[in-house]
Design a protein around this motif. Structure first.
Motif, PDB file in Angstrom:
ATOM      1  N   UNK A  56       0.845  -1.215   0.000  1.00  0.00           N
ATOM      2  CA  UNK A  56       0.000   0.000   0.000  1.00  0.00           C
ATOM      3  C   UNK A  56       0.868   1.248   0.000  1.00  0.00           C
ATOM      4  N   UNK A  57       1.951   1.225   0.755  1.00  0.00           N
ATOM      5  CA  UNK A  57       2.865   2.383   0.773  1.00  0.00           C
ATOM      6  C   UNK A  57       3.527   2.561  -0.596  1.00  0.00           C
ATOM      7  N   UNK A  58       3.908   1.461  -1.224  1.00  0.00           N
ATOM      8  CA  UNK A  58       4.481   1.533  -2.572  1.00  0.00           C
ATOM      9  C   UNK A  58       3.448   2.079  -3.554  1.00  0.00           C
ATOM     10  N   UNK A  59       2.199   1.652  -3.410  1.00  0.00           N
ATOM     11  CA  UNK A  59       1.122   2.146  -4.264  1.00  0.00           C
ATOM     12  C   UNK A  59       0.962   3.660  -4.101  1.00  0.00           C
ATOM     13  N   UNK A  60       0.957   4.118  -2.857  1.00  0.00           N
ATOM     14  CA  UNK A  60       0.817   5.566  -2.607  1.00  0.00           C
ATOM     15  C   UNK A  60       2.003   6.339  -3.192  1.00  0.00           C
ATOM     16  N   UNK A  61       3.198   5.767  -3.065  1.00  0.00           N
ATOM     17  CA  UNK A  61       4.365   6.414  -3.662  1.00  0.00           C
ATOM     18  C   UNK A  61       4.241   6.458  -5.181  1.00  0.00           C
ATOM     19  N   UNK A  62       3.700   5.404  -5.784  1.00  0.00           N
ATOM     20  CA  UNK A  62       3.481   5.393  -7.236  1.00  0.00           C
ATOM     21  C   UNK A  62       2.507   6.496  -7.632  1.00  0.00           C
ATOM     22  N   UNK A  63       1.478   6.698  -6.816  1.00  0.00           N
ATOM     23  CA  UNK A  63       0.532   7.782  -7.090  1.00  0.00           C
ATOM     24  C   UNK A  63       1.224   9.145  -6.995  1.00  0.00           C
ATOM     25  N   UNK A  64       2.048   9.312  -5.963  1.00  0.00           N
ATOM     26  CA  UNK A  64       2.772  10.573  -5.807  1.00  0.00           C
ATOM     27  C   UNK A  64       3.750  10.785  -6.954  1.00  0.00           C
ATOM     28  N   UNK A  65       4.394   9.704  -7.410  1.00  0.00           N
ATOM     29  CA  UNK A  65       5.304   9.810  -8.546  1.00  0.00           C
ATOM     30  C   UNK A  65       4.546  10.275  -9.783  1.00  0.00           C
ATOM     31  N   UNK A  66       3.349   9.748  -9.971  1.00  0.00           N
ATOM     32  CA  UNK A  66       2.531  10.135 -11.117  1.00  0.00           C
ATOM     33  C   UNK A  66       2.213  11.628 -11.054  1.00  0.00           C
ATOM     34  N   UNK A  67       1.818  12.094  -9.888  1.00  0.00           N
ATOM     35  CA  UNK A  67       1.514  13.529  -9.731  1.00  0.00           C
ATOM     36  C   UNK A  67       2.767  14.368  -9.967  1.00  0.00           C
ATOM     37  N   UNK A  68       3.913  13.915  -9.489  1.00  0.00           N
ATOM     38  CA  UNK A  68       5.165  14.650  -9.688  1.00  0.00           C
ATOM     39  C   UNK A  68       5.501  14.749 -11.174  1.00  0.00           C
ATOM     40  N   UNK A  69       5.330  13.645 -11.899  1.00  0.00           N
ATOM     41  CA  UNK A  69       5.613  13.669 -13.336  1.00  0.00           C
ATOM     42  C   UNK A  69       4.665  14.605 -14.074  1.00  0.00           C
ATOM     43  N   UNK A  70       3.393  14.550 -13.708  1.00  0.00           N
ATOM     44  CA  UNK A  70       2.416  15.418 -14.370  1.00  0.00           C
ATOM     45  C   UNK A  70       2.704  16.890 -14.102  1.00  0.00           C
ATOM     46  N   UNK A  71       3.323  17.207 -12.957  1.00  0.00           N
ATOM     47  CA  UNK A  71       3.648  18.581 -12.606  1.00  0.00           C
ATOM     48  C   UNK A  71       5.081  18.953 -12.997  1.00  0.00           C
ATOM     49  N   UNK A  72       5.765  18.070 -13.740  1.00  0.00           N
ATOM     50  CA  UNK A  72       7.156  18.295 -14.153  1.00  0.00           C
ATOM     51  C   UNK A  72       8.108  18.473 -12.970  1.00  0.00           C
ATOM     52  N   UNK A  73       7.833  17.793 -11.883  1.00  0.00           N
ATOM     53  CA  UNK A  73       8.697  17.829 -10.704  1.00  0.00           C
ATOM     54  C   UNK A  73       9.587  16.585 -10.712  1.00  0.00           C
ATOM     55  N   UNK A  74      10.568  16.579 -11.597  1.00  0.00           N
ATOM     56  CA  UNK A  74      11.389  15.386 -11.792  1.00  0.00           C
ATOM     57  C   UNK A  74      12.285  15.080 -10.593  1.00  0.00           C
ATOM     58  N   UNK A  75      12.735  16.106  -9.895  1.00  0.00           N
ATOM     59  CA  UNK A  75      13.544  15.853  -8.696  1.00  0.00           C
ATOM     60  C   UNK A  75      12.705  15.161  -7.626  1.00  0.00           C
ATOM     61  N   UNK A  76      11.457  15.590  -7.490  1.00  0.00           N
ATOM     62  CA  UNK A  76      10.553  14.946  -6.524  1.00  0.00           C
ATOM     63  C   UNK A  76      10.306  13.492  -6.924  1.00  0.00           C
ATOM     64  N   UNK A  77      10.135  13.263  -8.228  1.00  0.00           N
ATOM     65  CA  UNK A  77       9.953  11.902  -8.731  1.00  0.00           C
ATOM     66  C   UNK A  77      11.136  11.031  -8.311  1.00  0.00           C
ATOM     67  N   UNK A  78      12.353  11.548  -8.464  1.00  0.00           N
ATOM     68  CA  UNK A  78      13.562  10.783  -8.107  1.00  0.00           C
ATOM     69  C   UNK A  78      13.610  10.516  -6.595  1.00  0.00           C
ATOM     70  N   UNK A  79      13.219  11.507  -5.790  1.00  0.00           N
ATOM     71  CA  UNK A  79      13.190  11.299  -4.332  1.00  0.00           C
ATOM     72  C   UNK A  79      12.222  10.176  -3.970  1.00  0.00           C
ATOM     73  N   UNK A  80      11.048  10.204  -4.610  1.00  0.00           N
ATOM     74  CA  UNK A  80      10.045   9.174  -4.343  1.00  0.00           C
ATOM     75  C   UNK A  80      10.537   7.803  -4.796  1.00  0.00           C
ATOM     76  N   UNK A  81      11.295   7.772  -5.884  1.00  0.00           N
ATOM     77  CA  UNK A  81      11.842   6.505  -6.375  1.00  0.00           C
ATOM     78  C   UNK A  81      12.783   5.907  -5.342  1.00  0.00           C
ATOM     79  N   UNK A  82      13.587   6.738  -4.708  1.00  0.00           N
ATOM     80  CA  UNK A  82      14.506   6.247  -3.677  1.00  0.00           C
ATOM     81  C   UNK A  82      13.727   5.657  -2.494  1.00  0.00           C
ATOM     82  N   UNK A  83      12.661   6.346  -2.079  1.00  0.00           N
ATOM     83  CA  UNK A  83      11.819   5.819  -0.993  1.00  0.00           C
ATOM     84  C   UNK A  83      11.210   4.481  -1.388  1.00  0.00           C
ATOM     85  N   UNK A  84      10.756   4.435  -2.605  1.00  0.00           N
ATOM     86  CA  UNK A  84      10.097   3.239  -3.109  1.00  0.00           C
ATOM     87  C   UNK A  84      11.063   2.061  -3.169  1.00  0.00           C
ATOM     88  N   UNK A  85      12.288   2.313  -3.620  1.00  0.00           N
ATOM     89  CA  UNK A  85      13.291   1.249  -3.686  1.00  0.00           C
ATOM     90  C   UNK A  85      13.557   0.670  -2.307  1.00  0.00           C
TER      91      UNK A  85
END
Length: 145
Positions: A14-43
């Motif tokens: 569920x936490x990974x799912x929520x991070x995937x949702x946040x990653x999607x929002x970050x990508x849609x908002x062109x927040x690529x650094x945030x996307x990378x931060x979320x990827x590290x949490x997810x890993x």
């Protein structure tokens, strides 16, 4: 959820799912650094999830076992799927769906970057050509005299 391990897996998923949702929002908002931060949490969470599974000995080192693989292979044939397994599979499907959307957005962004780089390259070439033409038109000035 019937066992503490299953509950832990479900919560991690569920936490990974929520991070995937946040990653999607970050990508849609062109927040690529945030996307990378979320990827590290997810890993990190995926590492915790994989650590809960016994390492199968029959897989090559470069293959990551799918969560629940060991439990599924140990299930007696003919046994029906439990509610826990359905719940886990549902969250995994959600994560996979979001990952596909995120991958598509990343590919789109990469295409935009390629186009922008092409425009920059053409702009630099035009500026260089302009500088050469201007330099050729300037009269030579003799500073000595």
């Amino acid at each position: 959820m019937s066992s503490p391990t299953t509950l832990q897996k479900f919560e991690l998923l569920r936490r990974i799912f929520r991070l995937s949702q946040e990653q999607n929002r970050a990508l849609e908002a062109d927040l690529l650094e945030r996307f990378a931060e979320l990827m590290a949490e997810r890993e990190q969470l995926i590492g915790e999830l994989l650590a809960m599974e016994p390492a199968p000995e029959d897989l090559p080192e470069n293959v990551i076992p799918f969560p629940g693989r060991a439990a599924a292979s140990a299930r007696p044939s003919g046994r029906t799927v439990s509610d826990d397994e359905v719940a886990l599979a549902s969250v995994i499907r959600g994560i996979l769906y979001l990952d596909e959307r995120n991958e598509s957005l990343l590919r789109e962004k990469m295409g935009q970057v390629r186009e922008a780089l092409g425009e920059i390259s053409r702009g630099r070439a035009a500026a260089q050509s302009y500088r050469q033409r201007v330099a050729a038109l300037r009269p030579t000035v003799d500073r000595a005299g």
